[in-house]
Design a protein around this motif. Structure first.
Motif, PDB file in Angstrom:
ATOM      1  N   VAL A 127       7.358 -28.736 -25.046  1.00 38.33           N
ATOM      2  CA  VAL A 127       6.472 -29.496 -25.945  1.00 38.33           C
ATOM      3  C   VAL A 127       5.330 -28.584 -26.387  1.00 38.33           C
ATOM      4  O   VAL A 127       4.997 -27.619 -25.702  1.00 38.33           O
ATOM      5  CB  VAL A 127       5.890 -30.756 -25.241  1.00 38.33           C
ATOM      6  CG1 VAL A 127       6.962 -31.774 -24.994  1.00 38.33           C
ATOM      7  CG2 VAL A 127       5.195 -30.377 -23.935  1.00 38.33           C
ATOM      8  N   ALA A 128       4.739 -28.903 -27.545  1.00 38.00           N
ATOM      9  CA  ALA A 128       3.657 -28.054 -28.075  1.00 38.00           C
ATOM     10  C   ALA A 128       2.437 -28.130 -27.164  1.00 38.00           C
ATOM     11  O   ALA A 128       2.009 -29.213 -26.771  1.00 38.00           O
ATOM     12  CB  ALA A 128       3.299 -28.509 -29.480  1.00 38.00           C
ATOM     13  N   MET A 129       1.890 -26.977 -26.808  1.00 42.53           N
ATOM     14  CA  MET A 129       0.714 -26.922 -25.933  1.00 42.53           C
ATOM     15  C   MET A 129      -0.553 -27.154 -26.755  1.00 42.53           C
ATOM     16  O   MET A 129      -0.635 -26.709 -27.905  1.00 42.53           O
ATOM     17  CB  MET A 129       0.616 -25.535 -25.285  1.00 42.53           C
ATOM     18  CG  MET A 129       1.652 -25.280 -24.230  1.00 42.53           C
ATOM     19  SD  MET A 129       1.388 -26.280 -22.776  1.00 42.53           S
ATOM     20  CE  MET A 129      -0.032 -25.488 -22.066  1.00 42.53           C
ATOM     21  N   PRO A 130      -1.569 -27.820 -26.162  1.00 46.01           N
ATOM     22  CA  PRO A 130      -2.849 -27.957 -26.876  1.00 46.01           C
ATOM     23  C   PRO A 130      -3.440 -26.574 -27.159  1.00 46.01           C
ATOM     24  O   PRO A 130      -3.438 -25.708 -26.285  1.00 46.01           O
ATOM     25  CB  PRO A 130      -3.730 -28.725 -25.880  1.00 46.01           C
ATOM     26  CG  PRO A 130      -2.787 -29.338 -24.899  1.00 46.01           C
ATOM     27  CD  PRO A 130      -1.578 -28.481 -24.854  1.00 46.01           C
ATOM     28  N   CYS A 158       9.036 -21.489 -29.001  1.00 39.64           N
ATOM     29  CA  CYS A 158       8.715 -20.405 -29.953  1.00 39.64           C
ATOM     30  C   CYS A 158       7.280 -20.514 -30.458  1.00 39.64           C
ATOM     31  O   CYS A 158       6.560 -19.514 -30.520  1.00 39.64           O
ATOM     32  CB  CYS A 158       9.669 -20.435 -31.137  1.00 39.64           C
ATOM     33  SG  CYS A 158      11.228 -19.618 -30.777  1.00 39.64           S
ATOM     34  N   GLU A 159       6.868 -21.751 -30.810  1.00 38.99           N
ATOM     35  CA  GLU A 159       5.489 -21.957 -31.296  1.00 38.99           C
ATOM     36  C   GLU A 159       4.481 -21.575 -30.226  1.00 38.99           C
ATOM     37  O   GLU A 159       3.475 -20.928 -30.504  1.00 38.99           O
ATOM     38  CB  GLU A 159       5.262 -23.425 -31.701  1.00 38.99           C
ATOM     39  CG  GLU A 159       5.668 -23.746 -33.116  1.00 38.99           C
ATOM     40  CD  GLU A 159       7.103 -24.226 -33.195  1.00 38.99           C
ATOM     41  OE1 GLU A 159       7.873 -23.912 -32.266  1.00 38.99           O
ATOM     42  OE2 GLU A 159       7.459 -24.894 -34.181  1.00 38.99           O
ATOM     43  N   ASN A 160       4.773 -21.987 -28.963  1.00 41.32           N
ATOM     44  CA  ASN A 160       3.841 -21.681 -27.867  1.00 41.32           C
ATOM     45  C   ASN A 160       3.724 -20.180 -27.636  1.00 41.32           C
ATOM     46  O   ASN A 160       2.631 -19.658 -27.418  1.00 41.32           O
ATOM     47  CB  ASN A 160       4.288 -22.382 -26.578  1.00 41.32           C
ATOM     48  CG  ASN A 160       4.141 -23.895 -26.666  1.00 41.32           C
ATOM     49  OD1 ASN A 160       3.270 -24.393 -27.384  1.00 41.32           O
ATOM     50  ND2 ASN A 160       4.987 -24.632 -25.983  1.00 41.32           N
ATOM     51  N   LEU A 161       4.856 -19.478 -27.704  1.00 38.00           N
ATOM     52  CA  LEU A 161       4.836 -18.019 -27.516  1.00 38.00           C
ATOM     53  C   LEU A 161       4.105 -17.335 -28.667  1.00 38.00           C
ATOM     54  O   LEU A 161       3.363 -16.368 -28.467  1.00 38.00           O
ATOM     55  CB  LEU A 161       6.269 -17.477 -27.401  1.00 38.00           C
ATOM     56  CG  LEU A 161       6.977 -17.804 -26.089  1.00 38.00           C
ATOM     57  CD1 LEU A 161       8.484 -17.667 -26.239  1.00 38.00           C
ATOM     58  CD2 LEU A 161       6.497 -16.904 -24.959  1.00 38.00           C
ATOM     59  N   LEU A 162       4.315 -17.871 -29.865  1.00 37.38           N
ATOM     60  CA  LEU A 162       3.642 -17.322 -31.039  1.00 37.38           C
ATOM     61  C   LEU A 162       2.129 -17.551 -30.953  1.00 37.38           C
ATOM     62  O   LEU A 162       1.340 -16.683 -31.332  1.00 37.38           O
ATOM     63  CB  LEU A 162       4.211 -17.979 -32.302  1.00 37.38           C
ATOM     64  CG  LEU A 162       4.283 -17.123 -33.562  1.00 37.38           C
ATOM     65  CD1 LEU A 162       4.956 -15.793 -33.274  1.00 37.38           C
ATOM     66  CD2 LEU A 162       5.035 -17.838 -34.666  1.00 37.38           C
ATOM     67  N   ALA A 163       1.750 -18.732 -30.428  1.00 43.13           N
ATOM     68  CA  ALA A 163       0.316 -19.033 -30.245  1.00 43.13           C
ATOM     69  C   ALA A 163      -0.298 -18.048 -29.250  1.00 43.13           C
ATOM     70  O   ALA A 163      -1.414 -17.550 -29.465  1.00 43.13           O
ATOM     71  CB  ALA A 163       0.141 -20.461 -29.742  1.00 43.13           C
ATOM     72  N   LEU A 164       0.435 -17.739 -28.165  1.00 42.89           N
ATOM     73  CA  LEU A 164      -0.061 -16.764 -27.185  1.00 42.89           C
ATOM     74  C   LEU A 164      -0.280 -15.402 -27.846  1.00 42.89           C
ATOM     75  O   LEU A 164      -1.322 -14.763 -27.663  1.00 42.89           O
ATOM     76  CB  LEU A 164       0.937 -16.618 -26.024  1.00 42.89           C
ATOM     77  CG  LEU A 164       1.037 -17.775 -25.030  1.00 42.89           C
ATOM     78  CD1 LEU A 164       2.202 -17.569 -24.080  1.00 42.89           C
ATOM     79  CD2 LEU A 164      -0.244 -17.937 -24.235  1.00 42.89           C
ATOM     80  N   THR A 165       0.716 -14.962 -28.649  1.00 42.68           N
ATOM     81  CA  THR A 165       0.617 -13.659 -29.324  1.00 42.68           C
ATOM     82  C   THR A 165      -0.555 -13.660 -30.313  1.00 42.68           C
ATOM     83  O   THR A 165      -1.328 -12.701 -30.385  1.00 42.68           O
ATOM     84  CB  THR A 165       1.920 -13.339 -30.086  1.00 42.68           C
ATOM     85  OG1 THR A 165       3.034 -13.640 -29.232  1.00 42.68           O
ATOM     86  CG2 THR A 165       2.000 -11.881 -30.476  1.00 42.68           C
ATOM     87  N   ALA A 166      -0.698 -14.766 -31.067  1.00 37.16           N
ATOM     88  CA  ALA A 166      -1.776 -14.863 -32.060  1.00 37.16           C
ATOM     89  C   ALA A 166      -3.142 -14.749 -31.392  1.00 37.16           C
ATOM     90  O   ALA A 166      -4.029 -14.048 -31.877  1.00 37.16           O
ATOM     91  CB  ALA A 166      -1.664 -16.186 -32.814  1.00 37.16           C
ATOM     92  N   HIS A 167      -3.305 -15.426 -30.258  1.00 37.75           N
ATOM     93  CA  HIS A 167      -4.617 -15.383 -29.586  1.00 37.75           C
ATOM     94  C   HIS A 167      -4.843 -14.060 -28.861  1.00 37.75           C
ATOM     95  O   HIS A 167      -5.989 -13.637 -28.700  1.00 37.75           O
ATOM     96  CB  HIS A 167      -4.782 -16.589 -28.665  1.00 37.75           C
ATOM     97  CG  HIS A 167      -4.876 -17.883 -29.417  1.00 37.75           C
ATOM     98  ND1 HIS A 167      -5.779 -18.074 -30.442  1.00 37.75           N
ATOM     99  CD2 HIS A 167      -4.155 -19.030 -29.343  1.00 37.75           C
ATOM    100  CE1 HIS A 167      -5.624 -19.287 -30.954  1.00 37.75           C
ATOM    101  NE2 HIS A 167      -4.639 -19.877 -30.307  1.00 37.75           N
ATOM    102  N   LEU A 168      -3.772 -13.390 -28.452  1.00 31.53           N
ATOM    103  CA  LEU A 168      -3.939 -12.028 -27.905  1.00 31.53           C
ATOM    104  C   LEU A 168      -4.528 -11.124 -28.982  1.00 31.53           C
ATOM    105  O   LEU A 168      -5.306 -10.218 -28.708  1.00 31.53           O
ATOM    106  CB  LEU A 168      -2.596 -11.463 -27.419  1.00 31.53           C
ATOM    107  CG  LEU A 168      -2.099 -11.972 -26.061  1.00 31.53           C
ATOM    108  CD1 LEU A 168      -0.654 -11.550 -25.826  1.00 31.53           C
ATOM    109  CD2 LEU A 168      -2.962 -11.484 -24.908  1.00 31.53           C
ATOM    110  N   TYR A 169      -4.143 -11.394 -30.228  1.00 28.18           N
ATOM    111  CA  TYR A 169      -4.708 -10.640 -31.359  1.00 28.18           C
ATOM    112  C   TYR A 169      -6.147 -11.091 -31.634  1.00 28.18           C
ATOM    113  O   TYR A 169      -7.044 -10.275 -31.848  1.00 28.18           O
ATOM    114  CB  TYR A 169      -3.811 -10.830 -32.588  1.00 28.18           C
ATOM    115  CG  TYR A 169      -4.446 -10.423 -33.904  1.00 28.18           C
ATOM    116  CD1 TYR A 169      -4.851  -9.102 -34.122  1.00 28.18           C
ATOM    117  CD2 TYR A 169      -4.638 -11.346 -34.925  1.00 28.18           C
ATOM    118  CE1 TYR A 169      -5.441  -8.719 -35.324  1.00 28.18           C
ATOM    119  CE2 TYR A 169      -5.215 -10.982 -36.125  1.00 28.18           C
ATOM    120  CZ  TYR A 169      -5.619  -9.666 -36.320  1.00 28.18           C
ATOM    121  OH  TYR A 169      -6.205  -9.300 -37.498  1.00 28.18           O
TER     122      TYR A 169
END
Length: 341
Positions: A75-78, A125-136
């Motif tokens: 499920v999508a993480m907050p 996929c969205e959650n992993l992408l969110a992690l990558t985006a915030h690492l940036y």
């Protein structure tokens, strides 16, 4: 054959190690479960202490596994929760060492690549992408990686990929524009070209149109056109990051300027972005060639020098080569040239 007493000793060591890792995992889990914005300072401090008390490898593995279990769900993480978890990684990345962020980033990107290929139904996929985006967002990774991911998504260009492009642009679009406006412009042109050729493929054209509108809003620096865009939470957490990072080098110099291809092929060609890790995995040059070269250098020097090398206990080919170069060079420039060869 392993003698029984050695086997027994190995087993006790393994049990001990397993017990220690289990204890470490419990401690890290406890800290991650309590993680929130107000207590980030104390939790990052405790994490740093754990890094000092345990081996880096064990800590990196445990932290990455715990964070992945917490953030990568069906499920999508907050958004706020993901930001707080990544902020912890970024503080450790700046205070402990860049291998912390590098290890976590590699795990996230590899998992994302794997899930993209497998067509998973959930929101992983969205959650992993969110992690990558915030690492940036928190200066762990350079915009180069984000552009690589966007290019990959644009080249595939299915409905799922369009969702992911929109999600990523909403999170980091304006930061990308600030960092590299030209690359963003090229990406938008490529996306428009793809959209015009793929028009027949999609029944529902609104998603594609919405994506193109978002991209144009980014290009024109028009924040109002992007629904739900709110830079305030990221800015607030960036302020907190600046307060919690000890060294002044919390900016661009600790960013990992690594491409998607390098991360995905790290096991084959090593990790050049971490000091001392570039030769792990398969060696890039065949051993036979390098051995032949070493023999060649040693063969040119006199037996007197070879005898001296033996007396000084130069017991491998490379040591003998270096010793002979130093002893037979005319001056420091000559020695430097020979050593390079």
């Amino acid at each position: 054959y392993v003698p029984p007493q050695i086997k027994k000793a190995q087993e006790t060591v393994d049990d001990k190690k397993r017990e220690e890792l289990g204890r470490l995992k419990k401690m890290v889990n406890g800290l991650i479960n309590r993680l929130s914005e107000p207590n980030l300072s104390s939790i990052s401090g405790q994490m740093e202490e754990l890094y000092m008390a345990n081996s880096r490898k064990d800590m990196n593995d445990t932290l990455t596994e715990t964070l992945m279990n917490a953030c990568v769900t069906a499920v999508a993480m907050p958004a706020r929760l993901v930001m707080e978890h990544v902020l912890l990684v970024s503080i450790l990345h700046h205070n402990v060492g860049i291998e912390v962020g590098a290890h976590f980033l590699e795990a996230v990107v590899k998992k994302f690549d794997e899930l993209c290929k497998s067509d998973a139904e959930g929101k992983e996929c969205e959650n992993l992408l969110a992690l990558t985006a915030h690492l940036y967002n928190f200066h762990v990774v350079h915009c180069l990686l984000i552009f690589d991911i966007l290019k990959k998504l644009v080249s595939t260009f299915t409905e799922k990929e369009i969702e992911l492009i929109l999600f990523l642009l909403k999170n980091v679009g304006f930061s990308l524009r600030k960092d590299d406006a030209l690359a963003l412009k090229e990406l938008i042109t490529e996306a428009q070209r793809k959209a015009s050729t793929a028009e027949k493929k999609f029944q529902d054209q609104t998603r594609v149109r919405f994506m193109l509108e978002t991209m144009l809003a980014l290009r024109n620096n028009d924040m109002r056109k992007i629904p739900g865009y709110d830079p305030e939470p990221v800015e607030r957490l960036r302020k907190l990051q600046r307060a919690l990072v000890h060294s002044s080098g919390s900016g661009k110099d600790t960013q990992l300027r690594v491409s998607l291809e390098s991360l995905l092929s790290a096991d084959q060609v090593g990790r050049w972005w971490i000091v001392g890790s570039s030769w792990s995995g398969a060696p890039m040059i065949s051993d036979t060639k390098s051995q032949a070269q070493q023999k060649l250098h040693v063969g040119k020097v006199s037996s007197k020098i070879m005898e001296l090398a033996r007396k000084q206990r130069m017991n491998t080919d490379i040591r003998r080569s270096i010793f002979c170069v130093l002893m037979t060079s005319e001056d420091f420039m000559d020695a430097f040239e020979k050593l390079l060869k």
